[in-house]
Design an enzyme around this catalytic site. Structure first.
Site, PDB file in Angstrom:
ATOM      1  N   HIS A 161       0.836  -1.211   0.000  1.00 18.88           N
ATOM      2  CA  HIS A 161       0.000   0.000   0.000  1.00 18.88           C
ATOM      3  C   HIS A 161       0.876   1.270   0.000  1.00 18.88           C
ATOM      4  CE1 HIS A 161      -3.015   2.842   1.470  1.00 18.88           C
ATOM      5  NE2 HIS A 161      -3.928   1.931   1.610  1.00 18.88           N
ATOM      6  N   GLU A 183      -1.055   1.719  -5.194  1.00 23.19           N
ATOM      7  CA  GLU A 183      -0.879   0.459  -4.461  1.00 23.19           C
ATOM      8  C   GLU A 183      -0.836  -0.751  -5.392  1.00 23.19           C
ATOM      9  OE1 GLU A 183      -3.981   2.742  -1.701  1.00 23.19           O
ATOM     10  OE2 GLU A 183      -4.063   0.567  -1.522  1.00 23.19           O
TER      11      GLU A 183
HETATM   12  O1  TA6 Z   1      -6.084   2.777  -0.217  1.00 25.18           O
HETATM   13  C1  TA6 Z   1      -7.315   2.194  -0.238  1.00 25.18           C
HETATM   14  C2  TA6 Z   1      -7.912   2.147   1.171  1.00 25.18           C
HETATM   15  O2  TA6 Z   1      -8.610   0.954   1.338  1.00 25.18           O
HETATM   16  C3  TA6 Z   1      -8.800   3.371   1.378  1.00 25.18           C
HETATM   17  O3  TA6 Z   1     -10.157   2.999   1.299  1.00 25.18           O
HETATM   18  C4  TA6 Z   1      -8.404   3.867   2.776  1.00 25.18           C
HETATM   19  O4  TA6 Z   1      -9.154   3.193   3.772  1.00 25.18           O
HETATM   20  C5  TA6 Z   1      -6.930   3.485   2.802  1.00 25.18           C
HETATM   21  O5  TA6 Z   1      -6.897   2.198   2.204  1.00 25.18           O
HETATM   22  C6  TA6 Z   1      -6.291   3.552   4.162  1.00 25.18           C
HETATM   23  O6  TA6 Z   1      -6.623   2.436   4.924  1.00 25.18           O
HETATM   24  P1  TA6 Z   1      -6.050   2.361   6.439  1.00 25.18           P
HETATM   25  O7  TA6 Z   1      -6.662   1.141   7.033  1.00 25.18           O
HETATM   26  O8  TA6 Z   1      -4.545   2.271   6.345  1.00 25.18           O
HETATM   27  O9  TA6 Z   1      -6.468   3.648   7.083  1.00 25.18           O
END
Ligand code: TA6
Length: 304
Positions: free
Chosen positions: A171, A274
Site C-alpha cells: 500500500h 498500491e
Molecule cells: O487505499 C485504499 C484504502 O482501502 C482506502 O479505502 C483507505 O481506507 C486506505 O486504504 C487507508 O486504509 P487504512 O486502514 O490504512 O487507514
C-alpha cells in the site's frame, strides 16, 4: 508484543555502513539499509518500509507527521503490507482493516549486501493469534532489495492442508509536491471500481488527475504506473509483477480531517499507488504452493 534484541540483530546481521538495526519511532526496531544508490528504512513491526531515498533525490515515500508507532496500530505512510485481506474483512468488520500482517512483529531471516545491492528478508508465520482470526498455517516473507530501484516482494507460502484465499497489497504512500498537479499514467483504458460511489467504470480515460477524494481499484492490469510530479521535477515509476489490481487513493480534505493519524494539511503531499490483488483478483493458493507479489519503485528526475 516482545521486541527483538537490537544488539543481537546487529551482531548477527549488521554490516558496517550498509545494514544497521536501531530503535525507530516509538522504540520499534527497524533496519537501516544503505548502498551506493541510496538508502531505505524497514520497520520490523509490520515489515513496513518507512523510507526510501535514492542518492541525490528527495525521499520517495510519505509518512504522516501524526503517524502512530504502537503495537496493534497501523503506521500511516511508507509501504504498509496489507495481508491476508485488502480493505475491510469481507464478513467480520471487527477484524483489522487490511489484515493483520502490518500489526505484528516480523523476524529477520537474512540480511546481505554486495557492491551494488543491499537485501533484507523478514518473515512472519502463523500463531495462535493469527489462527484465531484466520484459520490457516502459512509462511510470509517480505524481501526488500535496495539497488538502483527499491524492490519489495511479498511471498505467501501455503503451509496448510487446505487451499487459502487471500487478497493483498503493498500500500505505497508516495511523496509528491502537490497532488493536484500530479498526473498518473499507465492505466488508460483500464476498468476500475470507485469505492466512493460504489460504481464500476468501463475504462479510465487518459491519465489520472486528483481533484478530490479518490479511492479506486483498477482491475486486470499488470501495467506500471508513471506518477508525474512537476512540483518536485520528477517521475516515480511504480512497476509490478504478479499483481492484477492497482489502487489509487488520496483522502483529500474531509477524509483527512477524519483520520486521527493524518494531518489535515497533509493530503497535497501524498498519493497512494498500491500494488495489489484485490476484489475479483483474490488468489486461491493450493496447499504447498507459494505466490510472490512484487513492486519496484524508481524515481527519475525530469530534465529541465
Ligand atoms: O487505499 C485504499 C484504502 O482501502 C482506502 O479505502 C483507505 O481506507 C486506505 O486504504 C487507508 O486504509 P487504512 O486502514 O490504512 O487507514
Amino acid at each position: 508484543m516482545s521486541l527483538p534484541d537490537i544488539t543481537q540483530l546487529n551482531k548477527r546481521f549488521g554490516a558496517a555502513d550498509r545494514i544497521a538495526f536501531r530503535a525507530g519511532p516509538g522504540g520499534l526496531p527497524m533496519a537501516a539499509l544503505a548502498g551506493p544508490h541510496g538508502s531505505c528504512e524497514v520497520s520490523l513491526y509490520g515489515a513496513h518500509v518507512l523510507a526510501y531515498k535514492p542518492a541525490g533525490q528527495m525521499p520517495v515515500l510519505f509518512v504522516s507527521r501524526k503517524a502512530v508507532y504502537e503495537a496493534g496500530k497501523p503506521i500511516r505512510g511508507g509501504i504498509p503490507v496489507c495481508w491476508p485481506w485488502f480493505g475491510p474483512h469481507p464478513t467480520a468488520r471487527s477484524k483489522p482493516a487490511h489484515g493483520f500482517a502490518r500489526l505484528l512483529m516480523w523476524s529477520v531471516l537474512t540480511a546481505e549486501y554486495s557492491s551494488q545491492m543491499t537485501d533484507i528478508k523478514l518473515g512472519l508465520t502463523d500463531s495462535e493469534y493469527t489462527r484465531s482470526i484466520w484459520p490457516h498455517t502459512f509462511d510470509l516473507t517480505l524481501r526488500v532489495v535496495l539497488d538502483t530501484t527499491l524492490r519489495v516482494e511479498l511471498t505467501t507460502a501455503n503451509r496448510d492442508k487446505e487451499p487459502m484465499t487471500i487478497t493483498e497489497a503493498l500500500h505505497t504512500y508516495l511523496q509528491v509536491r502537490d497532488v493536484a498537479q500530479v498526473s498518473v499514467g499507465g492505466l488508460d483504458g483500464v476498468p476500475y471500481y470507485d469505492s466512493l460511489t460504489d460504481r464500476k467504470h468501463a475504462a479510465q480515460k487518459g491519465n489520472i488527475h486528483i481533484h478530490g477524494e479518490t479511492d479506486r481499484v483498477y482491475h486486470d492490469t499488470g501495467s506500471a504506473c508513471f506518477v508525474d510530479d512537476p512540483g518536485l521535477g520528477r517521475q516515480i515509476v511504480v512497476a509490478k509483477r504478479n499483481s492484477h489490481s492497482t489502487v489509487v487513493w488520496n483522502p483529500w480534505i474531509e477524509k483527512s480531517r477524519r483520520l486521527p493519524d493524518f494531518g489535515a494539511d497533509e493530503y497535497p503531499r501524498m498519493l497512494c499507488v498500491e500494488t495489489a490483488n484485490a476484489m475479483q483478483a483474490a488468489l486461491t493458493l493450493p496447499p504447498g504452493e507459494t505466490h510472490t507479489l512484487a513492486l519496484s519503485l524508481r524515481a527519475e528526475m525530469k530534465t529541465a
